[in-house]
Design a protein around this motif. Structure first.
Motif, PDB file in Angstrom:
ATOM      1  N   UNK A  33       8.406  -6.535  -7.174  1.00  0.00           N
ATOM      2  CA  UNK A  33       8.857  -5.272  -6.595  1.00  0.00           C
ATOM      3  C   UNK A  33      10.308  -5.382  -6.138  1.00  0.00           C
ATOM      4  N   UNK A  38       8.834  -2.188  -9.002  1.00  0.00           N
ATOM      5  CA  UNK A  38       7.566  -1.669  -9.517  1.00  0.00           C
ATOM      6  C   UNK A  38       6.428  -2.572  -9.125  1.00  0.00           C
ATOM      7  N   UNK A  39       5.248  -1.961  -9.034  1.00  0.00           N
ATOM      8  CA  UNK A  39       4.069  -2.741  -8.710  1.00  0.00           C
ATOM      9  C   UNK A  39       3.486  -3.301  -9.995  1.00  0.00           C
ATOM     10  N   UNK A  41       0.503  -4.048 -11.571  1.00  0.00           N
ATOM     11  CA  UNK A  41      -0.919  -3.822 -11.366  1.00  0.00           C
ATOM     12  C   UNK A  41      -1.783  -4.899 -11.986  1.00  0.00           C
ATOM     13  N   UNK A 236      -9.669  -7.598  -9.070  1.00  0.00           N
ATOM     14  CA  UNK A 236      -9.430  -6.233  -8.617  1.00  0.00           C
ATOM     15  C   UNK A 236      -9.234  -6.171  -7.105  1.00  0.00           C
ATOM     16  N   UNK A 237     -10.248  -6.652  -6.370  1.00  0.00           N
ATOM     17  CA  UNK A 237     -10.162  -6.608  -4.908  1.00  0.00           C
ATOM     18  C   UNK A 237      -9.048  -7.522  -4.392  1.00  0.00           C
ATOM     19  N   UNK A 240      -5.812  -5.871  -4.735  1.00  0.00           N
ATOM     20  CA  UNK A 240      -5.653  -4.790  -3.761  1.00  0.00           C
ATOM     21  C   UNK A 240      -5.308  -5.360  -2.384  1.00  0.00           C
ATOM     22  N   UNK A 243      -1.827  -6.840  -2.337  1.00  0.00           N
ATOM     23  CA  UNK A 243      -0.822  -5.783  -2.291  1.00  0.00           C
ATOM     24  C   UNK A 243      -0.700  -5.245  -0.870  1.00  0.00           C
ATOM     25  N   UNK A 247       2.645  -5.050   1.428  1.00  0.00           N
ATOM     26  CA  UNK A 247       3.171  -3.840   2.068  1.00  0.00           C
ATOM     27  C   UNK A 247       3.223  -4.031   3.578  1.00  0.00           C
ATOM     28  N   UNK A 251       7.340  -4.748   1.615  1.00  0.00           N
ATOM     29  CA  UNK A 251       7.387  -5.124   0.203  1.00  0.00           C
ATOM     30  C   UNK A 251       8.820  -5.454  -0.192  1.00  0.00           C
ATOM     31  N   UNK A 285      -8.115  -1.567   3.889  1.00  0.00           N
ATOM     32  CA  UNK A 285      -7.526  -0.391   3.271  1.00  0.00           C
ATOM     33  C   UNK A 285      -6.957   0.566   4.321  1.00  0.00           C
ATOM     34  N   UNK A 288      -3.693  -0.493   5.348  1.00  0.00           N
ATOM     35  CA  UNK A 288      -2.661  -0.136   4.372  1.00  0.00           C
ATOM     36  C   UNK A 288      -2.177   1.293   4.602  1.00  0.00           C
ATOM     37  N   UNK A 289      -3.129   2.210   4.770  1.00  0.00           N
ATOM     38  CA  UNK A 289      -2.735   3.612   4.950  1.00  0.00           C
ATOM     39  C   UNK A 289      -1.962   3.783   6.260  1.00  0.00           C
TER      40      UNK A 289
END
Lengths: 308, 418, 255
Positions: A33, A38-39, A41, A236-237, A240, A243, A247, A251, A285, A288-289
């Protein structure tokens, strides 16, 4: 000491363990980043592939009769790093490089496509079932009052801390001392300018993906040994979470990724201590938000100045 | 060609590293012990084949590129008749298709109608996500979460409060939109990639919550016995529930279970037609224009007094509400829902539909949705490789033809000479 | 103080260790053409970005019609009536010329969704009005014949004029032009000259101008502010500026 205190202490130890592996994976997100904005994925899948490679190597060597555990583990680490780095490089070559300079949405979609592709590629090649490995490193240090609550630090946890520390130090030295590291920092500052100064930025970008992948592979080996089970969906997890850690720390900032990983790991462990353990993902999560809501630049990140 | 030799060898080496361990060796779990076995000769020959192909392609890259340039690019739009004729034919064609959609189910088997209904759900989801990804240029990786919100809204309201499908449909859309709004607001102020990852996380969280909130949602066991939609209160069951009447009794005809299937199909057709109408209108409305403008130049938009967050949020919310409608219908059709139906894979499938059809192109998305749902039914073996292919399709489409197979521009308003 | 349309005092903007703007003051009166000049890198565009809300100033005060606007987001400032162009033209290149002007009127068009879905009479009326206004402004900048062409296909001079028309359909109180003559040939520049003067006469607006073209600046400005290395150097009428030795040394003398 009080039972709850000891229990929390135990959770802190577990949290720092998981957190340091998050930090290792988060480095990959944050470095990429930092340079191309860019992330990546597919990073979580690269981690997953690293874990699979380590399992394959370990089991393979043990079957071949290599008895010395340190050698087996070292070889597994090296193999995982090599293979995962190759994947990191391939992801950059296929999903990012041809699209550089285009609309931002496009590489995001290729990257998520890449992630889905890799996940299913491993699923088809290795099966979708959980694979469990026998415990290789057992035992540890125990303290506290056996009558109340015994806190334990396993050897595996100590190894995780130690390896993470070594990997992070190596990275820090590489970034701050080496010529390539300097080029990396220059690219993070101003990609176009660095290119004009005659540095092959394509190479540096590929290098960033490779370093990120290598560290993710290290995390993969460690977590694979720690948990003992793998399946094609673990990337996947983990991706996440890592990431989120990136953040959280800000980042683009490498120390931020380390800090973010540790904080996230501890937060999760403490959540799991008092609530049903599934909710730790929810808490991660929500964190994160909340960060994005109140401090989008993270703890150590610098605010971005828009170029008008 | 000599210059290409080293890169070709390098690429071949990379391919070998990518494949040798993860494909060439397989972990096998036999009870508690884990063993590795080498793959069979077949697999190894595939690996060798891949390595050789990559080597040759890299080696002959330049001649191949030259060859490619001489090949005409497939241009689907060129096959269509010219614009005037097209504009004249268009209303007739649309009328024909709509009539066909309504007549067709009475002539084919139950299974075919059922499959068509499923396809229509994906058409709706694809069109909804197309608003977010195609029109507004935002990547939503947790679209399935809003689908789940819609489905559970109906399932729960029907189970606990006995509300009917038609009452729940707008509620489901509204609730999904509300979720979209709450989630989108903090994130849409930030850079686009954050939205992607936050929606990705949100999709997972919704699933985790549904799985764990057992006393309300039934957890992994899901909710069953969800009522089917009724035709102005007429039920399609063999026997009417208390205080209701059945369709066949009302019209005095024999009970036939295919009525129910056809009715569901017709409801889906109506929903899809409504969706298409709404999206078509919105595209021509100021907000549709603002989406395009925002995609082109956000800074210019701000300088003209357009609030980017609000405009993005409107696309995000609208997309979410269509997922809510689709979810509500899905719950009604299945009669049973569980968190299993709302995994990331679903989001990925819908995104693949949008990407394949061409971001922003409605017709393309509809055709892609049809292809993506019907293909796996035609070839069952395809199922196994479906997700691998979807992932591959996303990558290849973006590299080769990011505008999709059937690109289409938003209709522009014209100034008529006065 | 209240007779000023725009009142900037003690504006500061710091990027990390760099103080890009240091204590700039500006007073723009109604119906005035006010220019900001200065050598390259003097911080003119940064001042612009602060006023138009693209940067959050580190210090100082910006008042528009007596209302403090520093730190507001760009779109809110634009809604108040301060509308700007950009040094590098920022049109919606893939949209038609007329649609560029319709996007700019988004705020006037924002009727509710339902009205748009059923094409209610009031929705149609607003649409028509927007079209008429757009057509009117295309006529003003002499682009009417290109209305249905893609904006990206216009010549550079036409794109500049379209950008100004796009600002004008928003009915601004203060038009901010960032080097509008850059890249224009002499004939186009003099047309631009006329256009700016006409806007002031007919539309009753003020213009804040950043410009390198000294001919343009001296010819049409009522008032000029000179900044150098982020700090104010001089201000006054074109005659005063022309005669100011510090300005000549810092700017005119060097170029």
């Amino acid at each position: 000491m009080h039972e709850t205190t000891l229990y929390v202490l135990q959770q802190l130890i577990n949290g720092l363990t998981i957190g340091s592996t998050y930090a290792l994976i988060a480095i990959g997100y944050t470095m990429v980043y930092g340079i191309i904005g860019m992330i990546n994925f597919a990073h979580g899948e690269v981690y997953m592939i690293g874990t699979y490679t380590a399992f394959i190597t370990i089991i393979g060597l043990l079957t071949m009769g290599v008895g010395s555990l340190p050698i087996v583990l070292l070889l597994a680490l090296i193999t995982a790093v090599i293979i995962a780095s190759t994947y990191g490089y391939a992801v950059e070559r296929v999903a990012y490089r041809p699209l550089r300079g285009g609309p931002r949405l496009i590489p995001l979609i290729t990257a998520i496509g890449m992630s889905i592709f890799l996940q299913n590629y491993i699923r088809l090649a290795q099966g979708s079932r959980d694979l469990a490995m026998p415990v290789l490193i057992s035992g540890g240090i125990e303290f506290g009052d056996p009558a109340v609550f015994e806190v334990s630090i396993s050897w595996m946890q100590l190894i995780i801390w130690g390896v993470t520390l070594v990997a992070m130090t190596a990275l820090a030295l590489f970034i701050s001392r080496s010529r390539l590291g300097r080029a990396c920092r220059a690219c993070a500052q101003d990609l176009k300018m660095t290119n004009l100064l005659g540095i092959d930025t394509n190479r540096i970008i590929a290098l960033t993906f490779i370093i990120g992948a290598a560290l993710a592979a290290v995390a993969g080996v460690l977590l694979g040994l720690y948990y003992g089970t793998i399946n094609p969906y673990i990337g996947f997890m983990a991706g996440l979470k890592a990431f989120t850690a990136a953040v959280l720390g800000g980042i683009g900032s490498i120390p931020g990724a380390m800090l973010g990983g540790l904080i996230l790991g501890v937060t999760e462990a403490l959540t799991a201590a008092f609530f049903p353990s599934e909710y730790k993902d929810v808490v991660a999560f929500s964190l994160l938000v909340l960060i994005l809501l109140f401090r989008p630049t993270g703890l150590l990140g610098k605010p971005e100045v828009e170029k008008v | 060609m000599q210059r290409a030799l080293f890169p070709a060898l390098f690429a071949a080496g990379v391919t070998f590293l990518l494949t040798c361990l993860v494909i060439g060796v397989k972990l096998v779990q036999g009870g508690p012990t884990l063993t590795v076995v080498g793959a069979d000769a077949d697999t190894w020959s595939w690996i060798a084949f891949a390595v050789v192909i990559v080597f040759l392609v890299q080696l002959l890259k330049e001649p191949l590129l030259g060859l490619k340039q001489r090949l005409p690019m497939p241009d689907v739009t060129g096959l269509l008749p010219d614009e005037q004729l097209r504009n004249r034919l268009k209303p007739w064609l649309i009328a024909l298709i709509v009539v066909g959609l309504f007549v067709w189910p009475f002539m084919v088997s139950r299974g075919a109608v059922d499959l068509a209904t499923l396809t229509l759900i994906y058409v709706m989801l694809g069109l909804g996500l197309n608003i977010v990804v195609g029109f507004a240029g935002l990547l939503d990786l947790g679209y399935v979460a809003f689908y789940a919100v819609g489905a559970y809204t109906y399932a729960l309201l029907s189970e606990y409060y006995g509300l009917s499908f038609w009452v729940c449909l707008p509620i489901a859309g509204l609730l999904a939109a509300t979720f979209g709004c709450i989630l989108g607001f903090p994130v849409l102020r930030l850079r686009g990639d954050y939205l992607a990852i936050v929606t990705l996380g949100f999709g997972e969280i919704i699933r985790i919550l549904l799985n764990n909130w057992t006393n309300v949602t039934g957890g992994p066991n899901g909710i069953g016995g969800i009522d089917k939609p009724t035709l102005f209160g007429l039920e399609f069951n063999r026997r009417a529930s208390e205080g209701a009447q059945t369709f066949h009794a009302f019209f005095g005809i024999q009970y036939d279970s295919s009525y129910k299937v056809i009715f569901l199909y017709l409801v889906a057709v109506l929903l899809v037609l409504l969706t298409i109408y709404i999206i078509n209108r919105i595209q021509r409305m100021p907000i549709g224009r603002a989406w395009e403008a925002l995609r082109e130049d956000e800074i210019a938009c701000r300088s003209l007094g357009l609030n980017p967050t609000v405009i993005k949020l409107s696309a995000f919310t609208l997309g979410a509400s269509f997922a809510g409608f689709a979810g509500c219908f899905f719950a009604a059709r299945q009669g049973f829902i569980s968190p299993e139906s709302f995994t990331f894979i679903e989001s990925a499938i819908i995104l693949a539909i949008v990407v394949l059809g061409g971001m922003g192109s409605q017709l393309g998305v509809i055709l892609a949705a049809i292809a993506m749902t019907i293909l796996p039914e035609l070839a069952r073996e395809f199922q196994e490789y479906r997700m691998l292919m979807f992932g591959g399709v996303m990558v290849l489409m973006m590299l080769w033809r990011p505008q999709g197979l059937l690109p289409m521009k938003r209709p522009h308003l014209e100034l008529k000479a006065s | 103080m209240s007779e000023n349309l725009l009142d900037v005092s003690g504006l500061m903007m710091r990027f990390g260790g760099l103080l890009a703007v240091d204590g700039v003051n500006l007073q723009v009166k109604p119906r005035q053409i006010h220019s900001v000049i200065g050598p390259n890198g003097a911080g003119k565009t940064t001042v612009f970005n602060c006023i138009s809300g693209f940067y959050k100033p580190t210090g100082g005060e910006i008042r528009y019609r007596g209302k403090a606007i520093q730190g507001m987001t760009g779109h809110r400032i634009s809604l108040l009536g301060l509308v700007r162009t950009f040094q590098h033209v920022r049109l919606f290149a893939n949209m038609t010329v007329i649609e560029n002007l319709l996007v700019a009127q988004h705020r006037h068009l924002n009727t509710n969704y339902f009205a748009g879905l059923v094409k209610s009479p009031s929705y149609r009326r607003r649409q028509r009005e927007a079209m008429d206004r757009a057509a009117h402004w295309l006529q003003q900048v002499d682009l009417l014949e290109f209305a249905n062409r893609e904006a990206g296909n216009l010549s550079y001079g036409q794109q500049r004029r379209l950008e100004i028309a796009r600002c004008m359909v928003t009915e601004p109180g203060l038009l901010m032009l960032d080097e509008p003559a850059a890249g224009l040939n002499p004939r186009e520049t003099s047309e631009l000259d006329q256009l700016i003067l006409r806007l002031r006469e007919e539309q009753d607006i003020s213009v804040l101008l950043i410009e390198h073209d000294m001919g343009l600046v001296m010819g049409i400005s009522d008032h000029i502010t000179v900044i150098n290395q982020g700090a104010p150097l001089a201000e006054g009428t074109p005659e005063q500026i022309r005669a100011n030795p510090a300005v000549i040394k810092a700017y005119l003398g060097e170029s």
